[in-house]
Every structure is written in structure tokens, then in C-alpha cells.
Design a protein around this motif. Structure first.
Motif, PDB file in Angstrom:
ATOM      1  N   VAL A 168      -2.589 -52.317  27.829  1.00  0.00           N
ATOM      2  CA  VAL A 168      -2.334 -51.453  28.973  1.00  0.00           C
ATOM      3  C   VAL A 168      -2.393 -50.006  28.494  1.00  0.00           C
ATOM      4  CG1 VAL A 168      -0.645 -50.828  30.734  1.00  0.00           C
ATOM      5  CG2 VAL A 168      -0.872 -53.210  30.016  1.00  0.00           C
ATOM      6  N   SER A 203       0.673 -46.450  22.667  1.00  0.00           N
ATOM      7  CA  SER A 203       1.095 -45.318  23.472  1.00  0.00           C
ATOM      8  C   SER A 203       1.561 -44.209  22.528  1.00  0.00           C
ATOM      9  CB  SER A 203       2.229 -45.757  24.391  1.00  0.00           C
ATOM     10  OG  SER A 203       2.670 -44.676  25.144  1.00  0.00           O
ATOM     11  N   PRO A 213       0.829 -44.270  30.070  1.00  0.00           N
ATOM     12  CA  PRO A 213       0.891 -43.503  31.313  1.00  0.00           C
ATOM     13  C   PRO A 213       0.555 -42.035  31.086  1.00  0.00           C
ATOM     14  CG  PRO A 213       3.092 -43.954  30.494  1.00  0.00           C
ATOM     15  CD  PRO A 213       2.138 -44.678  29.597  1.00  0.00           C
ATOM     16  N   PRO A 238       7.490 -49.113  32.107  1.00  0.00           N
ATOM     17  CA  PRO A 238       7.223 -49.160  33.545  1.00  0.00           C
ATOM     18  C   PRO A 238       8.473 -48.799  34.345  1.00  0.00           C
ATOM     19  CG  PRO A 238       6.397 -51.132  32.452  1.00  0.00           C
ATOM     20  CD  PRO A 238       7.195 -50.376  31.432  1.00  0.00           C
ATOM     21  N   HIS A 286       1.630 -41.479  36.244  1.00  0.00           N
ATOM     22  CA  HIS A 286       0.376 -42.075  36.714  1.00  0.00           C
ATOM     23  C   HIS A 286      -0.129 -43.054  35.665  1.00  0.00           C
ATOM     24  CE1 HIS A 286      -0.047 -38.877  39.741  1.00  0.00           C
ATOM     25  NE2 HIS A 286       0.314 -38.039  38.787  1.00  0.00           N
ATOM     26  N   SER A 287      -0.828 -44.072  36.125  1.00  0.00           N
ATOM     27  CA  SER A 287      -1.508 -44.952  35.176  1.00  0.00           C
ATOM     28  C   SER A 287      -2.671 -44.183  34.593  1.00  0.00           C
ATOM     29  CB  SER A 287      -2.029 -46.207  35.878  1.00  0.00           C
ATOM     30  OG  SER A 287      -0.948 -46.947  36.372  1.00  0.00           O
ATOM     31  N   SER A 288      -2.808 -44.246  33.286  1.00  0.00           N
ATOM     32  CA  SER A 288      -3.887 -43.528  32.607  1.00  0.00           C
ATOM     33  C   SER A 288      -5.192 -44.278  32.781  1.00  0.00           C
ATOM     34  CB  SER A 288      -3.554 -43.393  31.124  1.00  0.00           C
ATOM     35  OG  SER A 288      -4.603 -42.763  30.447  1.00  0.00           O
ATOM     36  N   ASP A 289      -6.284 -43.536  32.849  1.00  0.00           N
ATOM     37  CA  ASP A 289      -7.605 -44.153  32.950  1.00  0.00           C
ATOM     38  C   ASP A 289      -8.154 -44.538  31.587  1.00  0.00           C
ATOM     39  OD1 ASP A 289      -7.521 -43.767  35.669  1.00  0.00           O
ATOM     40  OD2 ASP A 289      -8.586 -41.856  35.591  1.00  0.00           O
TER      41      ASP A 289
END
Length: 157
Positions: A31, A70, A34, A112, A61-64
Motif C-alpha cells: 500500500v 512509508s 499517504p 489508516p 490522501h492516498s498516495s498515487d
């Protein structure tokens, strides 16, 4: 003893025991970490008074960009002013008599549902005017994102 019950029990137990030591056939999908931006409108779209605390609620925000781990980030916020008008604030890089109020850096975990926030204590002797709220996301020692908002400090009621 060769009973049908024993054979049935072994047919049920052997697969269950074999599954206990089995490793997952696929690695879990990674994943991306963020991303953080400032701020919620309710933080900046109201006047503040000397002695109050400005709370900057960071938006997560969710990172692209996928990442294997992380990277730790630091969220920073500071308020500089006063400027007589918004145009003065936008035009000036430095002016005499400016003061800066700084929030303690926030280091979010990236879990999260996390809702990081920075708090800036506006000094009780702060003069009325317009203040520049500068926010930064610092990762690996470098600023990865920054922004600016205008905050109005009104005279004490």
C-alpha cells in the motif's frame, strides 16, 4: 483398528494440519504511503483573536506513488504577520515588525484513519492584521510539499 470413523477423521484432520504450516502463496500487495495537505476550510475561513489557538487539521490522501516502505514525514506550520492588507501580505517577503508563531512539528504514523493536526498559539499580544500561514510536508530532510493561506487576526472583542 480400521474403522470408517477413523478414516473420516484422518481425512479431515490431515489437510487442516498441513494448512497450519503453509506459507502464503502471494505476498500482500504493498500500500503506498499517504500524502498530506493543509487544511480544512474551517481552519482558515474565520477570524482569530490574540490569545487563541489556530488548529491546522491536515487532510490525508492516498498516495498515487507506490512505495515499499512509508518514509517518515514531518508536518510543519507557522504563522507570520501582521500585514495591513492582503495585498501587503502577497507583496512582502519581509517587513519590519513581523512576528512568527510556530507549531510543534507533527510526525504522523501513516496508520489508516489517522487525523494529524498542528496547533499554533497566537500570542496574546499579537497585533491585528493579516498573517501568512505557511505549511510544509518534510520528508527525508527535504520539503516535499508546501502551501500558504491567509489568516485574519482581529482585535480582541
Amino acid at each position: 483398528m480400521n474403522s470408517p470413523r477413523l478414516r473420516l477423521l484422518s481425512c479431515l484432520a490431515v489437510p487442516l494440519l498441513a494448512a497450519c504450516g503453509a506459507e502464503p502463496s502471494e505476498m500482500a500487495e504493498e500500500v503506498p504511503p499517504p500524502a498530506y495537505t493543509c487544511c480544512e476550510d474551517l481552519d482558515v475561513d474565520k477570524p482569530y483573536h490574540p490569545g487563541q489557538t489556530l488548529t491546522v487539521r491536515w487532510t490525508v490522501h492516498s498516495s498515487d506513488e507506490p512505495g515499499s516502505t512509508s518514509q517518515p514525514v514531518e508536518l510543519a506550520a507557522q504563522l507570520t504577520g501582521p500585514f495591513g492588507t492582503v495585498d501587503d501580505l502577497k507583496a512582502a517577503s519581509a517587513a519590519p515588525g513581523l512576528v512568527t508563531f510556530t507549531a510543534t512539528p507533527v510526525r504522523p504514523t501513516g496508520n489508516p484513519g489517522e487525523r494529524p493536526a498542528s496547533t499554533i498559539a497566537i500570542g496574546p499580544a499579537a497585533k491585528p492584521g493579516f498573517y501568512d500561514l505557511v505549511t510544509s510536508v518534510i520528508g527525508d530532510g527535504n520539503t516535499t510539499a508546501s502551501g500558504s493561506s491567509i489568516i485574519q487576526v482581529a482585535p480582541k472583542p
